[in-house]
Design an enzyme around this catalytic site. Structure first.
Site, PDB file in Angstrom:
ATOM      1  N   ARG A  47      22.250  33.290  31.771  1.00 54.26           N
ATOM      2  CA  ARG A  47      23.575  33.018  31.067  1.00 54.26           C
ATOM      3  C   ARG A  47      23.746  34.973  31.858  1.00 54.26           C
ATOM      4  O   ARG A  47      24.601  35.412  32.074  1.00 54.26           O
ATOM      5  CB  ARG A  47      23.646  33.451  30.172  1.00 54.26           C
ATOM      6  CG  ARG A  47      25.024  33.456  29.127  1.00 54.26           C
ATOM      7  CD  ARG A  47      25.221  32.691  28.263  1.00 54.26           C
ATOM      8  NE  ARG A  47      24.323  32.360  27.226  1.00 54.26           N
ATOM      9  CZ  ARG A  47      23.930  32.807  26.111  1.00 54.26           C
ATOM     10  NH1 ARG A  47      24.206  34.636  26.047  1.00 54.26           N
ATOM     11  NH2 ARG A  47      23.154  32.422  25.929  1.00 54.26           N
ATOM     12  N   TYR A  99      51.011  33.440  36.437  1.00 54.91           N
ATOM     13  CA  TYR A  99      50.685  31.970  36.986  1.00 54.91           C
ATOM     14  C   TYR A  99      50.298  32.019  35.495  1.00 54.91           C
ATOM     15  O   TYR A  99      50.682  32.082  34.292  1.00 54.91           O
ATOM     16  CB  TYR A  99      48.923  33.011  37.383  1.00 54.91           C
ATOM     17  CG  TYR A  99      48.752  31.494  37.513  1.00 54.91           C
ATOM     18  CD1 TYR A  99      48.848  30.573  38.420  1.00 54.91           C
ATOM     19  CD2 TYR A  99      47.934  31.526  36.589  1.00 54.91           C
ATOM     20  CE1 TYR A  99      47.572  29.323  38.290  1.00 54.91           C
ATOM     21  CE2 TYR A  99      46.211  29.943  35.831  1.00 54.91           C
ATOM     22  CZ  TYR A  99      46.713  29.115  37.779  1.00 54.91           C
ATOM     23  OH  TYR A  99      46.503  27.620  38.394  1.00 54.91           O
ATOM     24  N   ASP A 171      46.023  40.886  39.162  1.00 57.93           N
ATOM     25  CA  ASP A 171      45.550  39.781  39.497  1.00 57.93           C
ATOM     26  C   ASP A 171      45.604  39.295  40.832  1.00 57.93           C
ATOM     27  O   ASP A 171      47.076  39.745  41.401  1.00 57.93           O
ATOM     28  CB  ASP A 171      47.039  38.886  38.586  1.00 57.93           C
ATOM     29  CG  ASP A 171      46.010  36.960  39.236  1.00 57.93           C
ATOM     30  OD1 ASP A 171      45.507  36.587  40.086  1.00 57.93           O
ATOM     31  OD2 ASP A 171      45.878  35.763  38.682  1.00 57.93           O
ATOM     32  N   LYS A 196      40.651  30.141  45.684  1.00 56.08           N
ATOM     33  CA  LYS A 196      41.782  30.218  46.313  1.00 56.08           C
ATOM     34  C   LYS A 196      40.870  31.039  47.577  1.00 56.08           C
ATOM     35  O   LYS A 196      40.186  30.733  48.205  1.00 56.08           O
ATOM     36  CB  LYS A 196      42.797  30.559  45.828  1.00 56.08           C
ATOM     37  CG  LYS A 196      43.497  30.368  44.818  1.00 56.08           C
ATOM     38  CD  LYS A 196      43.803  28.942  44.665  1.00 56.08           C
ATOM     39  CE  LYS A 196      44.625  28.590  42.989  1.00 56.08           C
ATOM     40  NZ  LYS A 196      44.591  29.303  41.967  1.00 56.08           N
TER      41      LYS A 196
HETATM   42  C1  LIG Z   1      45.038  29.619  40.059  1.00 55.75           C
HETATM   43  C2  LIG Z   1      45.073  30.794  39.907  1.00 55.75           C
HETATM   44  C3  LIG Z   1      44.848  31.638  38.663  1.00 55.75           C
HETATM   45  C4  LIG Z   1      44.094  30.536  37.689  1.00 55.75           C
HETATM   46  O1  LIG Z   1      42.062  30.523  38.570  1.00 55.75           O
HETATM   47  P1  LIG Z   1      41.445  29.504  38.326  1.00 55.75           P
HETATM   48  O2  LIG Z   1      40.449  29.633  39.531  1.00 55.75           O
HETATM   49  O3  LIG Z   1      41.891  27.673  38.994  1.00 55.75           O
HETATM   50  O4  LIG Z   1      41.126  29.092  36.484  1.00 55.75           O
HETATM   51  C5  LIG Z   1      44.641  32.376  37.905  1.00 55.75           C
HETATM   52  N1  LIG Z   1      46.050  33.789  39.263  1.00 55.75           N
HETATM   53  C6  LIG Z   1      46.009  32.919  39.810  1.00 55.75           C
HETATM   54  C7  LIG Z   1      47.585  34.524  40.553  1.00 55.75           C
HETATM   55  C8  LIG Z   1      46.016  31.679  40.247  1.00 55.75           C
HETATM   56  O5  LIG Z   1      46.533  31.152  41.777  1.00 55.75           O
END
Ligand SMILES: *Cc1c(COP(=O)(O)O)cnc(C)c1O
Length: 379
Positions: A47, A99, A171, A196
């Site tokens: 962890r 998001y 982000d 992504k």
């Molecule tokens: C998908 C996404 C998230 C969340 O990520 P997860 O891996 O689904 O938890 C956060 N910010 C953006 C811009 C996203 O496209």
């Protein structure tokens, strides 16, 4: 070393114990401690630190230009970990078309823990400055934003933040460090849904946070080990493998997106295309200046004569789903998917109409994608 080389030659390249060209997946939860040694051990319990996860964390820190990276079980877990840096009564200024999941966390942190949040149009820097108060602690940015792809001036936001002693968080999911590196433009923290483009194959859920200062490193290290939302070794490995092909995937997907955007933009029945790669997009010049490209996500207004159901059921290649950044083209319907929890009025205010579709353009042959959109639009 150029960035494309760095994607291949990094902490993950050669296993120091065996010379293996792919990092080992260490499933061990615990590590034998030498009873007579007073040297601190690197690995004690997975962890706090796991060898496979550490390779991913070092790699992403290198790629983003940070001093440390942290891998979490999802993008949301990474974002939630960053929000634990704030206390009740603290105030954050946040991109308006954020998001959906991040909006939900902020709502809960507001209702139950007293975190204050102001949503602003981040393209309007006067709005940003106007909302800074004595309890403001940070500015949180998504650029390009989702799903209307507005562009925020990262250098300008960072300089406003510095003059008021605020943290800046970006982000960077839509861009990845291949196209945009917010830490180099003055930001303090970068977060990613590695689910992504970074992992890139729609086969893993993963999140990353990268920091620039030793102080933030210490704080996030503590959050990661105590809250425990870590990424497992298999998913760390999948993410590392995805990162190796990030450059070629991004180049191809972006080239496809440019062509698909131009096709849709010229289509007589499509009224609007949102894509920073189009010269009429209001953030076009800024995007060119702060990023290496417009990315591979675009949105467009489906003609009024066509329902979303009719259009997507005719598509042969693109899948109809949430998420983005996979090798396959993904069409999403923000009004019923990512932005379903907002009221209809709130959606309209940020341009998320019922006819708006978002496309994460994949790496298929562009001729096939355009032919497919053509037959579905003109049916
Ligand atoms: C998908 C996404 C998230 C969340 O990520 P997860 O891996 O689904 O938890 C956060 N910010 C953006 C811009 C996203 O496209």
């Amino acid at each position: 070393m150029r960035f494309s080389t760095q994607l291949i030659h990094n902490a993950s390249t050669i296993d120091s114990a065996t010379g293996a060209a792919s990092p080992p997946i260490h499933h061990a939860s615990t590590f034998h401690q030498s009873p007579y040694s007073d040297k601190p051990q690197t690995f004690v319990y997975s962890r706090s630190k796991n060898p496979t996860r550490s390779i991913l964390e070092e790699t992403i820190a290198e790629l983003e230009g940070g001093i440390a990276g942290f891998a979490f079980g999802s993008g949301m877990a990474a974002i939630a970990a960053v929000f634990t840096l704030f206390s009740s009564g603290d105030h954050l200024i946040v991109t308006r078309d954020l998001y959906g999941g991040t909006q939900q966390i902020l709502k809960q942190l507001g209702e139950r823990y007293g975190l204050k949040v102001t949503y602003v149009d981040m393209t309007d820097l006067q709005q940003v400055t106007a909302h800074i108060g004595s309890r403001t602690r940070a500015i949180y940015v998504e650029t390009p934003s989702n799903p209307t792809l507005t562009i925020t001036d990262l250098r300008a936001v960072s300089s406003i933040a510095k003059s008021h002693n605020l943290l800046t968080i970006a982000d960077d999911t839509f861009m990845t460090p291949y196209l945009q590196r917010p830490l180099e433009l003055g930001f303090d923290i970068v977060v990613h849904s590695a689910t992504k483009f970074l992992a890139g194959h729609s086969d893993v859920i993963a999140g990353l946070a990268i920091v620039k200062s030793p102080d933030l490193k210490t704080q996030l290290e503590q959050v990661q080990v105590t809250w425990g939302g870590i990424l497992g070794p298999d998913d760390s490995w999948l993410t590392l493998r995805g990162i190796k092909t990030l450059g070629v995937r991004m180049d191809r997907a972006q080239q496809n997106a440019l062509q698909l955007a131009a096709y849709l933009d010229n289509h007589p029945r499509v009224s609007h295309v949102y894509y920073p790669g189009l010269s009429h997009h209001p953030g076009h010049a800024l995007q060119q200046e702060q990023a290496r490209g417009p990315g591979a996500v675009l949105s467009f207004e489906l003609p009024p004569a066509l329902t979303v159901h009719e259009f997507v059921s005719r598509l042969r290649y693109a899948i109809f789903a949430v998420s983005l950044g996979g090798v396959e083209t993904i069409v999403s319907h923000p009004a019923s998917m990512s932005h379903a929890k907002m009221t209809s009025d709130a959606r309209q205010a940020i341009g998320v109409t019922d006819q708006l579709l978002r496309v994460s353009v994949g790496i298929e042959a562009i001729e096939d994608l355009i032919e497919d959109f053509e037959q579905a639009l003109n049916h």
